[in-house]
Design an enzyme around this catalytic site. Structure first.
Site, short mmCIF file in Angstrom:
data_model
loop_
_atom_site.label_atom_id
_atom_site.label_comp_id
_atom_site.label_asym_id
_atom_site.label_seq_id
_atom_site.Cartn_x
_atom_site.Cartn_y
_atom_site.Cartn_z
CG ASP A 16 -26.91 29.74 10.93
OD1 ASP A 16 -27.51 28.93 10.24
OD2 ASP A 16 -25.55 29.77 10.85
CG ASP A 18 -23.01 24.61 11.38
OD1 ASP A 18 -22.85 24.05 12.05
OD2 ASP A 18 -23.64 24.38 10.16
N GLY A 63 -23.60 29.21 4.51
CA GLY A 63 -24.98 29.16 4.96
C GLY A 63 -25.91 28.41 3.92
NE ARG A 66 -23.64 18.04 2.96
CZ ARG A 66 -24.16 17.03 3.05
NH1 ARG A 66 -24.35 16.04 2.33
NH2 ARG A 66 -24.84 16.98 4.20
CG ASN A 143 -24.59 16.44 9.39
OD1 ASN A 143 -24.82 15.27 9.28
ND2 ASN A 143 -23.72 16.97 8.79
CG ASP A 199 -22.18 32.44 11.00
OD1 ASP A 199 -23.20 32.19 10.41
OD2 ASP A 199 -21.22 31.92 10.96
#
Length: 268
Positions: A16, A18, A63, A66, A143, A199
């Site tokens: 992952d 972020d 996770g 959006r 992004n 995470d």
């Protein structure tokens, strides 16, 4: 277990972005809170209940793609909105409009403050590559590629499955395992030969649902028990812990200043 802290059968690592590789999870949480609080304040007035950037972020947003994050949080508050379209202007009272406003706030914060990668994650990523394992980044963010480029690590991944790719391929997002499974397939390996590094609780569920050989939970916020409960085989505070005690004389590849985004620099 190998010197990477993984079962010997592992041939590929699926990361992952972020919160695992980059310090952007906190920026996402701040953008979600600013967007939701503005919407709830307008909807409910001064007595509105603010968005909780820890409990509600972890449970409903972290996770997830959006639009899924918007929809899931609003449903938990008993709110239903029209879906709208991806072209809705930021802030329009639709699922997509609120999601677009969140993304607008996120990009503003990234442009202002920059993006930084976790040193331990970069060290581990270099070790994984040196060990001959295949690598993929799997993120719900549209992004993702820009962030990889901004911190100088795009070349460390053989495959990228992000929000853009998932939309093109019509892959459902986490907690469904489809994006991770697509990454493994693109790398030419099976789920049983792959390790997932996440995470988010939704990411843990995706790793478990996809029957991946090993799921590593990265605990940046004190939710180790929850990560285990949602499917982690092991939990670490930083990926460097998987390699055991560190040699202080070992070259620090992750300290390369070119792998940091400078605040104020325009995104590619």
């Amino acid at each position: 277990m190998t010197n990477l802290g993984l079962p010997g059968s592992i041939r590929a690592c699926l990361f992952d972005l972020d919160g695992v590789l980059t310090k952007t999870a906190v920026v996402h949480a701040a953008a979600w809170k600013e967007m939701f609080d503005a919407y709830l304040r307008e909807r409910d007035g001064p007595g509105f209940r603010p968005f909780d950037p820890v409990a509600e972020y972890d449970a409903y947003v972290d996770g997830r793609p959006r639009a899924d994050g918007v929809r899931t949080f609003l449903a938990a508050r008993g709110i239903q909105l029209p879906e709208g379209t991806a072209e809705d202007p930021p802030g329009r009272e639709t699922v997509n409009g609120l999601g677009n406003r969140k993304n607008e706030l996120l990009l503003e914060k990234i442009r202002k403050d920059g993006v930084e990668a976790y040193d331990g994650s970069l060290r581990y990523l270099h070790a994984v590559r040196a060990g001959g394992l295949r690598t993929a980044v799997v993120s719900s963010s549209a992004n993702c590629r820009d962030i990889l480029v901004s911190v100088g690590i795009e070349d460390l991944f053989d495959v990228r499955i992000d929000g853009v790719v998932a939309k093109e391929r019509r892959l459902p997002g986490k907690p469904r395992p489809d994006t991770f499974l697509a990454a493994a397939e693109d790398l030419g390996v099976t789920a049983g030969e792959s390790a997932v590094f996440e995470d988010a609780l939704a990411g843990m569920e995706a790793g478990r649902a996809g029957d991946f050989r090993y799921v590593v939970g990265v605990d940046r916020t004190g939710q180790a028990d929850a990560l285990r409960a949602h499917g982690a085989d092991t939990v670490v505070r930083d990926l460097r812990e998987l390699q055991g005690p560190q040699d202080p004389h070992r070259p620090q590849q992750d300290q390369d200043p070119t792998r940091r985004r400078r605040p104020g620099k325009e995104r590619p």
